[in-house]
Design a protein around this motif. Sequence first.
Motif, PDB file in Angstrom:
ATOM      1  N   GLU A  68     -11.381   8.408   2.614  1.00  0.00           N
ATOM      2  CA  GLU A  68     -10.543   9.393   1.917  1.00  0.00           C
ATOM      3  C   GLU A  68     -11.287  10.052   0.771  1.00  0.00           C
ATOM      4  N   LEU A  69     -12.174   9.331   0.112  1.00  0.00           N
ATOM      5  CA  LEU A  69     -12.938   9.920  -0.977  1.00  0.00           C
ATOM      6  C   LEU A  69     -13.827  11.039  -0.462  1.00  0.00           C
ATOM      7  N   GLU A  70     -14.474  10.796   0.681  1.00  0.00           N
ATOM      8  CA  GLU A  70     -15.329  11.828   1.249  1.00  0.00           C
ATOM      9  C   GLU A  70     -14.502  13.032   1.707  1.00  0.00           C
ATOM     10  N   GLN A  71     -13.291  12.776   2.222  1.00  0.00           N
ATOM     11  CA  GLN A  71     -12.427  13.878   2.624  1.00  0.00           C
ATOM     12  C   GLN A  71     -12.027  14.732   1.424  1.00  0.00           C
ATOM     13  N   GLU A  72     -11.747  14.073   0.301  1.00  0.00           N
ATOM     14  CA  GLU A  72     -11.385  14.821  -0.906  1.00  0.00           C
ATOM     15  C   GLU A  72     -12.570  15.648  -1.406  1.00  0.00           C
ATOM     16  N   ARG A  73     -13.743  15.052  -1.344  1.00  0.00           N
ATOM     17  CA  ARG A  73     -14.933  15.795  -1.765  1.00  0.00           C
ATOM     18  C   ARG A  73     -15.153  17.026  -0.893  1.00  0.00           C
ATOM     19  N   SER A  74     -14.933  16.854   0.410  1.00  0.00           N
ATOM     20  CA  SER A  74     -15.105  17.985   1.329  1.00  0.00           C
ATOM     21  C   SER A  74     -14.111  19.093   1.022  1.00  0.00           C
ATOM     22  N   ARG A  75     -12.847  18.723   0.729  1.00  0.00           N
ATOM     23  CA  ARG A  75     -11.846  19.724   0.394  1.00  0.00           C
ATOM     24  C   ARG A  75     -12.213  20.449  -0.904  1.00  0.00           C
ATOM     25  N   PHE A  76     -12.764  19.674  -1.858  1.00  0.00           N
ATOM     26  CA  PHE A  76     -13.174  20.285  -3.127  1.00  0.00           C
ATOM     27  C   PHE A  76     -14.311  21.292  -2.891  1.00  0.00           C
ATOM     28  N   VAL A  77     -15.278  20.919  -2.060  1.00  0.00           N
ATOM     29  CA  VAL A  77     -16.400  21.829  -1.778  1.00  0.00           C
ATOM     30  C   VAL A  77     -15.923  23.058  -1.054  1.00  0.00           C
ATOM     31  N   ARG A  88      -7.141   9.387  -4.073  1.00  0.00           N
ATOM     32  CA  ARG A  88      -8.095   8.344  -4.455  1.00  0.00           C
ATOM     33  C   ARG A  88      -8.924   8.776  -5.662  1.00  0.00           C
ATOM     34  N   VAL A  89      -9.336  10.021  -5.689  1.00  0.00           N
ATOM     35  CA  VAL A  89     -10.123  10.513  -6.824  1.00  0.00           C
ATOM     36  C   VAL A  89      -9.307  10.439  -8.110  1.00  0.00           C
ATOM     37  N   GLU A  90      -8.051  10.824  -8.034  1.00  0.00           N
ATOM     38  CA  GLU A  90      -7.195  10.772  -9.219  1.00  0.00           C
ATOM     39  C   GLU A  90      -6.991   9.332  -9.697  1.00  0.00           C
ATOM     40  N   GLU A  91      -6.862   8.403  -8.739  1.00  0.00           N
ATOM     41  CA  GLU A  91      -6.751   6.997  -9.106  1.00  0.00           C
ATOM     42  C   GLU A  91      -8.020   6.527  -9.816  1.00  0.00           C
ATOM     43  N   GLN A  92      -9.169   6.934  -9.300  1.00  0.00           N
ATOM     44  CA  GLN A  92     -10.432   6.552  -9.927  1.00  0.00           C
ATOM     45  C   GLN A  92     -10.525   7.105 -11.347  1.00  0.00           C
ATOM     46  N   MET A  93     -10.136   8.342 -11.508  1.00  0.00           N
ATOM     47  CA  MET A  93     -10.199   8.961 -12.835  1.00  0.00           C
ATOM     48  C   MET A  93      -9.305   8.229 -13.826  1.00  0.00           C
ATOM     49  N   ARG A  94      -8.095   7.880 -13.390  1.00  0.00           N
ATOM     50  CA  ARG A  94      -7.176   7.188 -14.293  1.00  0.00           C
ATOM     51  C   ARG A  94      -7.739   5.820 -14.685  1.00  0.00           C
ATOM     52  N   THR A  95      -8.271   5.091 -13.709  1.00  0.00           N
ATOM     53  CA  THR A  95      -8.822   3.776 -14.004  1.00  0.00           C
ATOM     54  C   THR A  95      -9.946   3.856 -15.021  1.00  0.00           C
ATOM     55  N   ARG A 137       0.831  -1.204   0.000  1.00  0.00           N
ATOM     56  CA  ARG A 137       0.000   0.000   0.000  1.00  0.00           C
ATOM     57  C   ARG A 137       0.866   1.254   0.000  1.00  0.00           C
ATOM     58  N   GLU A 138       1.843   1.317   0.883  1.00  0.00           N
ATOM     59  CA  GLU A 138       2.683   2.509   0.991  1.00  0.00           C
ATOM     60  C   GLU A 138       3.578   2.659  -0.233  1.00  0.00           C
ATOM     61  N   ALA A 139       4.076   1.547  -0.749  1.00  0.00           N
ATOM     62  CA  ALA A 139       4.915   1.617  -1.950  1.00  0.00           C
ATOM     63  C   ALA A 139       4.123   2.174  -3.119  1.00  0.00           C
ATOM     64  N   TRP A 140       2.883   1.758  -3.238  1.00  0.00           N
ATOM     65  CA  TRP A 140       2.031   2.245  -4.327  1.00  0.00           C
ATOM     66  C   TRP A 140       1.801   3.744  -4.210  1.00  0.00           C
ATOM     67  N   ARG A 141       1.418   4.165  -3.041  1.00  0.00           N
ATOM     68  CA  ARG A 141       1.086   5.583  -2.850  1.00  0.00           C
ATOM     69  C   ARG A 141       2.315   6.468  -3.016  1.00  0.00           C
ATOM     70  N   ASP A 199      -9.748   1.513  -4.637  1.00  0.00           N
ATOM     71  CA  ASP A 199     -10.404   0.733  -3.593  1.00  0.00           C
ATOM     72  C   ASP A 199      -9.404  -0.002  -2.705  1.00  0.00           C
ATOM     73  N   MET A 200      -8.288  -0.461  -3.297  1.00  0.00           N
ATOM     74  CA  MET A 200      -7.357  -1.316  -2.572  1.00  0.00           C
ATOM     75  C   MET A 200      -6.325  -0.559  -1.745  1.00  0.00           C
ATOM     76  N   PHE A 201      -5.966   0.650  -2.173  1.00  0.00           N
ATOM     77  CA  PHE A 201      -4.838   1.334  -1.543  1.00  0.00           C
ATOM     78  C   PHE A 201      -5.219   2.601  -0.797  1.00  0.00           C
ATOM     79  N   PHE A 202      -6.517   2.860  -0.678  1.00  0.00           N
ATOM     80  CA  PHE A 202      -6.961   4.063   0.007  1.00  0.00           C
ATOM     81  C   PHE A 202      -8.075   3.712   0.976  1.00  0.00           C
ATOM     82  N   ASP A 203      -8.113   4.441   2.126  1.00  0.00           N
ATOM     83  CA  ASP A 203      -9.185   4.251   3.095  1.00  0.00           C
ATOM     84  C   ASP A 203     -10.513   4.706   2.493  1.00  0.00           C
ATOM     85  N   GLU A 204     -11.589   4.071   2.927  1.00  0.00           N
ATOM     86  CA  GLU A 204     -12.898   4.400   2.370  1.00  0.00           C
ATOM     87  C   GLU A 204     -13.299   5.842   2.635  1.00  0.00           C
TER      88      GLU A 204
END
Length: 371
Positions: free
Chosen positions: A359-368, A321-328, A310-314, A352-357
């Motif tokens: 984290e997506l909501e945290q990114e959305r909050s930062r975007f808002v 997480r959002v950027e990973e989703q977009m790339r996929t 997980r840490e090696a990937w990140r 899904d595999m390398f990020f806490d569930e």
Amino acid sequence: MASRTLAAALVAGVIAGALTYGPRRAEAMEADQFTLPPEPLADLGPELDAKIRVHLEAIIDELNGRIDEATARAEAATTRAERRRHSLEAAAWLAQDQVARRVRHRFGHGWPEAWMEVYIRHADFEQDEPTQFALGYHRSTFGFSAVWKPLLVVGVSPTINVHGARMGTDKIGHFFAQGYEYHGRYEQAREAGLGRAAARGVAAARGVRQEATYFGYWVSGTYSNADLAANYAGMRFYRNLTQPVTIAGRTYAPMLVRDDGRWAFNGEARPALLEPFMSDHFNEALNPARYDAPMRWSIRQVLANDEDRREAWRAHYGLTRVEEQMRTHELAVWHGEDYGHSGFEDVLTPADMFFDENELEQERSRFVDAQ
């Protein structure tokens, strides 16, 4: 488990028979790009380009020799019918598929690994960095439990770097072997009157059927989106041997041209022959597969319990997480073209595999908040 083993054994017989009748390729290797190499891999792209160019030169010499022989026979003919027969023979050696068939024979033949795969695994490349990253099945993300290993999967393909894209060596086999099969289907569809996009769809549909059954899901428990992308890109490569192709809005000149009744290299062609076709689409982690339930469970357990992976990937990719989703999701089509992606149900994505569930909501909050 018994039913799965029986099914795999039956499929082995089906594959053995099917291989007798066509240039098909059954998977015996899986690729694991969720496990990152411990150090950078050398880019094999330039050396593979040079290898392909050497073989293309040999193909040009062979075909031109055939043309010269037929032309000489036509000139020496004593009857009109004989002259016409030899002239048609000379013209036949200028058919576009004469090149494609020879490229496939040189690089895509062989089972279970195509010739080019074997070459890459054993060649002495002139590189200072490692040229491949190999690991055993039980050290890979597939190895949590040998119970779930499909009967016909014999190992893990080494990871290589080709023009900046990490992939298993098996993708090169798909590129040259299935790519030629797709090319043939495409040409048949075009001759039947279909447009380019529709003909590409006909070719891709065959690969989808194979991946969903006896050359994918039934054999290895895997519907590999990366395999299908490699097949599709290979089809475009074969087309580009003798015809221009447009990829992502850029048109690439054909590698070979017919000049005054003979084959020749195109002076306008790029030196990096493979580069337009190599991409992250071939990466089994960035473009993850759909696995059957036992394989999916096993892989999920490995990734969920391995903090080092997980840490090696990140650290390597440095994406959110959002950027990973977009790339996929971007890799679900090949530069805007449908290659038969499975969709995302039952697909284990890096997001899904390398990020806490949360984290997506945290990114959305930062975007808002930023708005």
